[in-house]
Design a protein around this motif. Structure first.
Motif, PDB file in Angstrom:
ATOM      1  N   GLN A  88      -3.889  58.892 -33.540  1.00 41.66           N
ATOM      2  CA  GLN A  88      -2.640  59.621 -33.731  1.00 41.66           C
ATOM      3  C   GLN A  88      -2.197  59.589 -35.191  1.00 41.66           C
ATOM      4  OE1 GLN A  88       0.674  58.526 -34.449  1.00 41.66           O
ATOM      5  NE2 GLN A  88       1.547  60.571 -34.136  1.00 41.66           N
ATOM      6  N   GLN A  89      -2.395  58.450 -35.835  1.00 41.79           N
ATOM      7  CA  GLN A  89      -2.011  58.304 -37.236  1.00 41.79           C
ATOM      8  C   GLN A  89      -2.863  59.169 -38.166  1.00 41.79           C
ATOM      9  OE1 GLN A  89      -2.385  54.080 -37.803  1.00 41.79           O
ATOM     10  NE2 GLN A  89      -0.754  53.627 -36.320  1.00 41.79           N
ATOM     11  N   ARG A  90      -3.981  59.646 -37.674  1.00 45.70           N
ATOM     12  CA  ARG A  90      -4.892  60.474 -38.476  1.00 45.70           C
ATOM     13  C   ARG A  90      -4.905  61.922 -37.997  1.00 45.70           C
ATOM     14  NH1 ARG A  90      -5.553  55.492 -38.529  1.00 45.70           N
ATOM     15  NH2 ARG A  90      -6.453  54.367 -40.304  1.00 45.70           N
ATOM     16  N   ARG A  91      -3.846  62.305 -37.272  1.00 45.44           N
ATOM     17  CA  ARG A  91      -3.652  63.665 -36.783  1.00 45.44           C
ATOM     18  C   ARG A  91      -4.800  64.101 -35.856  1.00 45.44           C
ATOM     19  NH1 ARG A  91      -4.348  66.707 -40.901  1.00 45.44           N
ATOM     20  NH2 ARG A  91      -4.849  65.079 -42.397  1.00 45.44           N
ATOM     21  N   TYR A  92      -5.171  63.191 -34.990  1.00 43.10           N
ATOM     22  CA  TYR A  92      -6.165  63.460 -33.954  1.00 43.10           C
ATOM     23  C   TYR A  92      -5.499  63.386 -32.581  1.00 43.10           C
ATOM     24  CZ  TYR A  92     -10.780  63.389 -36.288  1.00 43.10           C
ATOM     25  OH  TYR A  92     -11.892  63.698 -37.014  1.00 43.10           O
ATOM     26  N   THR A  93      -6.049  64.112 -31.623  1.00 41.40           N
ATOM     27  CA  THR A  93      -5.698  63.929 -30.217  1.00 41.40           C
ATOM     28  C   THR A  93      -6.802  63.109 -29.562  1.00 41.40           C
ATOM     29  OG1 THR A  93      -4.453  65.993 -30.059  1.00 41.40           O
ATOM     30  CG2 THR A  93      -5.325  65.080 -28.001  1.00 41.40           C
ATOM     31  N   TYR A  94      -6.403  62.055 -28.858  1.00 37.82           N
ATOM     32  CA  TYR A  94      -7.382  61.165 -28.227  1.00 37.82           C
ATOM     33  C   TYR A  94      -7.117  61.114 -26.723  1.00 37.82           C
ATOM     34  CZ  TYR A  94      -9.805  56.849 -26.897  1.00 37.82           C
ATOM     35  OH  TYR A  94     -10.604  55.933 -26.273  1.00 37.82           O
ATOM     36  N   ILE A  95      -8.168  61.250 -25.929  1.00 37.84           N
ATOM     37  CA  ILE A  95      -8.078  61.253 -24.468  1.00 37.84           C
ATOM     38  C   ILE A  95      -9.147  60.311 -23.936  1.00 37.84           C
ATOM     39  CG2 ILE A  95      -8.195  62.674 -22.389  1.00 37.84           C
ATOM     40  CD1 ILE A  95      -7.794  65.099 -24.434  1.00 37.84           C
ATOM     41  N   ASP A  96      -8.772  59.394 -23.047  1.00 36.26           N
ATOM     42  CA  ASP A  96      -9.795  58.518 -22.474  1.00 36.26           C
ATOM     43  C   ASP A  96      -9.610  58.386 -20.968  1.00 36.26           C
ATOM     44  OD1 ASP A  96      -7.766  56.613 -22.116  1.00 36.26           O
ATOM     45  OD2 ASP A  96      -8.368  55.406 -23.832  1.00 36.26           O
ATOM     46  N   SER A  97     -10.628  57.853 -20.327  1.00 31.56           N
ATOM     47  CA  SER A  97     -10.622  57.593 -18.884  1.00 31.56           C
ATOM     48  C   SER A  97     -11.318  56.261 -18.677  1.00 31.56           C
ATOM     49  CB  SER A  97     -11.358  58.704 -18.128  1.00 31.56           C
ATOM     50  OG  SER A  97     -11.482  58.375 -16.751  1.00 31.56           O
ATOM     51  N   LEU A  98     -10.570  55.269 -18.174  1.00 37.13           N
ATOM     52  CA  LEU A  98     -11.103  53.932 -17.954  1.00 37.13           C
ATOM     53  C   LEU A  98     -11.339  53.744 -16.460  1.00 37.13           C
ATOM     54  CD1 LEU A  98      -8.772  51.903 -20.360  1.00 37.13           C
ATOM     55  CD2 LEU A  98     -10.790  53.292 -20.900  1.00 37.13           C
ATOM     56  N   TYR A  99     -12.555  53.412 -16.086  1.00 40.04           N
ATOM     57  CA  TYR A  99     -12.914  53.358 -14.671  1.00 40.04           C
ATOM     58  C   TYR A  99     -13.631  52.075 -14.266  1.00 40.04           C
ATOM     59  CZ  TYR A  99     -17.232  54.873 -16.894  1.00 40.04           C
ATOM     60  OH  TYR A  99     -18.320  54.954 -17.726  1.00 40.04           O
ATOM     61  N   GLY A 100     -13.973  51.221 -15.229  1.00 36.34           N
ATOM     62  CA  GLY A 100     -14.728  50.014 -14.925  1.00 36.34           C
ATOM     63  C   GLY A 100     -13.869  48.925 -14.307  1.00 36.34           C
ATOM     64  N   GLY A 101     -14.523  47.843 -13.896  1.00 40.54           N
ATOM     65  CA  GLY A 101     -13.834  46.713 -13.306  1.00 40.54           C
ATOM     66  C   GLY A 101     -13.429  45.680 -14.342  1.00 40.54           C
ATOM     67  N   SER A 102     -12.848  44.586 -13.866  1.00 40.83           N
ATOM     68  CA  SER A 102     -12.323  43.575 -14.780  1.00 40.83           C
ATOM     69  C   SER A 102     -13.427  42.914 -15.589  1.00 40.83           C
ATOM     70  CB  SER A 102     -11.553  42.513 -13.983  1.00 40.83           C
ATOM     71  OG  SER A 102     -12.392  41.907 -13.002  1.00 40.83           O
ATOM     72  N   SER A 103     -14.625  42.747 -15.016  1.00 42.92           N
ATOM     73  CA  SER A 103     -15.701  42.073 -15.739  1.00 42.92           C
ATOM     74  C   SER A 103     -16.146  42.847 -16.966  1.00 42.92           C
ATOM     75  CB  SER A 103     -16.899  41.846 -14.806  1.00 42.92           C
ATOM     76  OG  SER A 103     -17.409  43.093 -14.341  1.00 42.92           O
ATOM     77  N   SER A 104     -15.934  44.173 -16.980  1.00 44.28           N
ATOM     78  CA  SER A 104     -16.307  44.990 -18.137  1.00 44.28           C
ATOM     79  C   SER A 104     -15.119  45.286 -19.032  1.00 44.28           C
ATOM     80  CB  SER A 104     -16.914  46.317 -17.663  1.00 44.28           C
ATOM     81  OG  SER A 104     -15.925  47.143 -17.070  1.00 44.28           O
ATOM     82  N   VAL A 109     -14.616  55.886 -21.083  1.00 42.31           N
ATOM     83  CA  VAL A 109     -15.038  56.768 -22.170  1.00 42.31           C
ATOM     84  C   VAL A 109     -13.818  57.453 -22.783  1.00 42.31           C
ATOM     85  CG1 VAL A 109     -17.322  57.167 -21.191  1.00 42.31           C
ATOM     86  CG2 VAL A 109     -15.434  58.682 -20.551  1.00 42.31           C
ATOM     87  N   GLY A 110     -13.975  57.929 -24.029  1.00 42.53           N
ATOM     88  CA  GLY A 110     -12.878  58.612 -24.712  1.00 42.53           C
ATOM     89  C   GLY A 110     -13.397  59.684 -25.652  1.00 42.53           C
ATOM     90  N   LEU A 111     -12.554  60.665 -25.935  1.00 44.71           N
ATOM     91  CA  LEU A 111     -12.921  61.750 -26.850  1.00 44.71           C
ATOM     92  C   LEU A 111     -11.720  62.066 -27.725  1.00 44.71           C
ATOM     93  CD1 LEU A 111     -15.049  64.862 -26.077  1.00 44.71           C
ATOM     94  CD2 LEU A 111     -12.872  65.161 -27.276  1.00 44.71           C
ATOM     95  N   ALA A 112     -11.982  62.264 -29.034  1.00 46.04           N
ATOM     96  CA  ALA A 112     -10.926  62.568 -29.995  1.00 46.04           C
ATOM     97  C   ALA A 112     -11.327  63.778 -30.836  1.00 46.04           C
ATOM     98  CB  ALA A 112     -10.664  61.362 -30.902  1.00 46.04           C
ATOM     99  N   PHE A 113     -10.335  64.609 -31.198  1.00 41.04           N
ATOM    100  CA  PHE A 113     -10.620  65.780 -32.032  1.00 41.04           C
ATOM    101  C   PHE A 113      -9.482  65.996 -33.025  1.00 41.04           C
ATOM    102  CE2 PHE A 113      -8.382  67.309 -28.279  1.00 41.04           C
ATOM    103  CZ  PHE A 113      -7.420  68.160 -28.805  1.00 41.04           C
TER     104      PHE A 113
END
Length: 505
Positions: A88-104, A109-113
């Motif tokens: 955000q501080q670098r004028r990017y939009t960042y979107i992620d999806s966290l699906y793993g369990g506690s051990s990981s 994954v995430g994507l920024a543009f």
């Protein structure tokens, strides 16, 4: 990049095209990068704060010099917020999806543009297993209580019948004995109340099963120590199944013909983040960009082939639906939306799945035992609408020497190979790439002082023409028509799949 990395010469960009850069990077979840696991790395190079600062430093170069679109894998919950603020501080939009369990570390994954170059017209976040229209899960063949197979063993503590491949009882965790009890008295002691009470006490108190047996007055069994884990032969941080797991899984369903691998594919939680981007400078240019982390199931090649095809099929469907809606250059009289997918694919360049992605089909030499054929009631097949190209290989002429260089406490030798790629559709031209160093120059195992992850970053320079090549206008059409026809047949036949849901990936 690491010392020794250099940029491959870039082809001149066409004035009637939109140039852009793309990066893919598995940042290694801090929950996995522990000193007791990465025993061949310096502990100082595994400190989460140190690694995060180095990861952000590498991303800073790609942002400041190229304003790259960035695809990330193994983004942990503890790093997700830091990345949101960083972008955000670098004028990017960042979107992620966290699906793993506690051990990981709940990784995902995430994507920024960069906001000055691209506008998001749509965002699709999807569990890849759920992109399949319908799952035809075969009826599970449960084993009866008195069904015992060759190699099974009886737990000496609680009397449970356990699969022969298991090193410990799945109920009370008692290690597998070197030899099962042979006397009638021994068999009686391992079953009934004398065996149930210790297991119950162990569960209530957290006491090891053997100690619990002594606590209630029963003669404790003398369990053998658990066997040492087999040396890992695959990427050591991604949780590959143990050798023989596929056969065991199929056996538990009553045989390979019951498609145990098919249900295992359905249960995987791995998710994809895909963003439909529109160029700010050339609004007629659009592209679907995705990031994905493939399941690490090297011993289940059918599962790997299925998830690779499902992921790419979904991205191509997104691009096809945009094309059908009149996007991506429709004003020029013909349109076809480009797409690209970067990630940690957990496949080698010599694998059949790599051939599937780059040719659209599995090799003709693929044996039936490795070809993921669904049940007869399912028309789905592991095929793509069009082949994709590895952007790095298109520029350099070959894949790098390695993108993963790691050795953990489980490994006698380091794992060194290529697992990461950026695949592009035929609409996109690959102009340049940052050359990755050889394994000798990398100086692994990673992470180390130069590389904060066990994976290397891939950075490529691409471009999309402002006018679509007429030959590519219908590149997705045949696959969409085939899928629509398959769905229609399924609906007419009234065939329905298994229940929704699934277990951990």
């Amino acid at each position: 990049m690491a010392a020794g990395a250099a940029s491959a010469p870039s082809a001149p960009s066409d004035a009637s095209a939109v140039p852009f850069a793309v990066v893919t990077y598995n940042v290694l979840s801090p929950a996995l990068a522990t000193p007791d696991y990465f025993t061949h790395c310096k502990p100082g190079d595994l400190v989460p704060e140190t690694r995060l600062a180095r990861v952000l430093g590498k991303l800073e170069i790609e942002i400041s010099e190229r304003r790259a679109i960035i695809c990330l894998q193994e983004v942990s919950r503890s790093w997700s917020g830091k990345l949101h603020a960083f972008f955000q501080q670098r004028r990017y939009t960042y979107i992620d999806s966290l699906y793993g369990g506690s051990s990981s570390g709940y990784m995902g994954v995430g994507l920024a543009f960069p906001n000055e170059a691209w506008v998001a017209k749509d965002v699709d976040i999807r569990r890849v297993s759920e992109t399949k229209y319908e799952w035809h899960i075969p009826r599970r063949e449960w084993r009866s209580a008195d069904s015992i197979r060759a190699g099974d063993w009886e737990c000496p503590a609680c009397g449970t019948n356990v699969f022969g491949s298991k090193a410990a009882c799945y109920k009370c965790k008692t290690p597998k004995p070197t030899e099962p009890p042979t006397s009638e008295a021994g068999a009686h002691a391992a079953s009934g109340a004398a065996g149930i009470l210790p297991a119950l006490w162990a569960w209530l108190s957290g006491t090891p099963a053997a100690s619990a047996t002594a606590a209630v007055g029963a003669a404790p069994a003398a369990p053998a120590p658990a066997p040492a884990p087999a040396p890992a032969t695959t990427s050591p941080t991604d949780g590959a199944p143990a050798e023989g797991e596929e056969n065991e899984c199929e056996a538990s369903f009553g045989g390979a013909d019951t498609f145990a691998w098919y249900e295992a594919s359905w249960r995987k939680e791995n998710s994809m983040v895909a963003v439909h981007l529109q160029s700010v400078s050339q609004p007629q240019v659009e592209v679907w960009c995705g990031t994905y982390h493939m399941p690490c199931a090297f011993t289940q090649p059918k599962l790997m082939a299925m998830h690779a095809s499902l992921a790419m099929q979904h991205l191509q469907r997104l691009a096809a639906s945009t094309t059908a809606a009149g996007g991506s250059g429709s004003a020029s009289g013909g349109s076809s939306t480009p797409c690209l997918l970067g990630g940690d694919w957990n496949i080698k360049p010599t694998s059949a799945v790599y051939t599937l992605l780059t040719s659209g089909r599995l090799p003709s030499s693929t044996p039936p035992s490795l070809y993921p054929s669904p049940p007869p009631t399912d028309s789905w097949r592991p095929e793509l609408a069009c082949p994709m190209t590895s952007a790095y290989a298109a520029v350099v002429g070959a894949e790098p020497d390695c993108t993963n260089h790691a050795q953990t406490c489980r490994d006698d030798a380091p794992f060194i190979d290529v697992l990461d790629y950026i695949f592009i559709s035929p609409h996109i031209r690959a102009l340049g790439a940052t050359r990755l160093p050889s394994r000798e120059v990398v100086g692994g195992p990673l992470p180390n002082g130069l590389e904060p992850s066990d994976h290397l970053m891939i950075s490529v320079q691409l471009e999309i023409p402002t006018r679509c090549d007429p030959k590519l206008v219908d590149v997705y059409t045949s696959a969409e028509a085939a899928e629509a026809s398959g769905r229609a047949r399924q609906m007419r036949g009234g065939e329905r799949g298994g229940d929704d849901g699934g277990g951990e990936g």
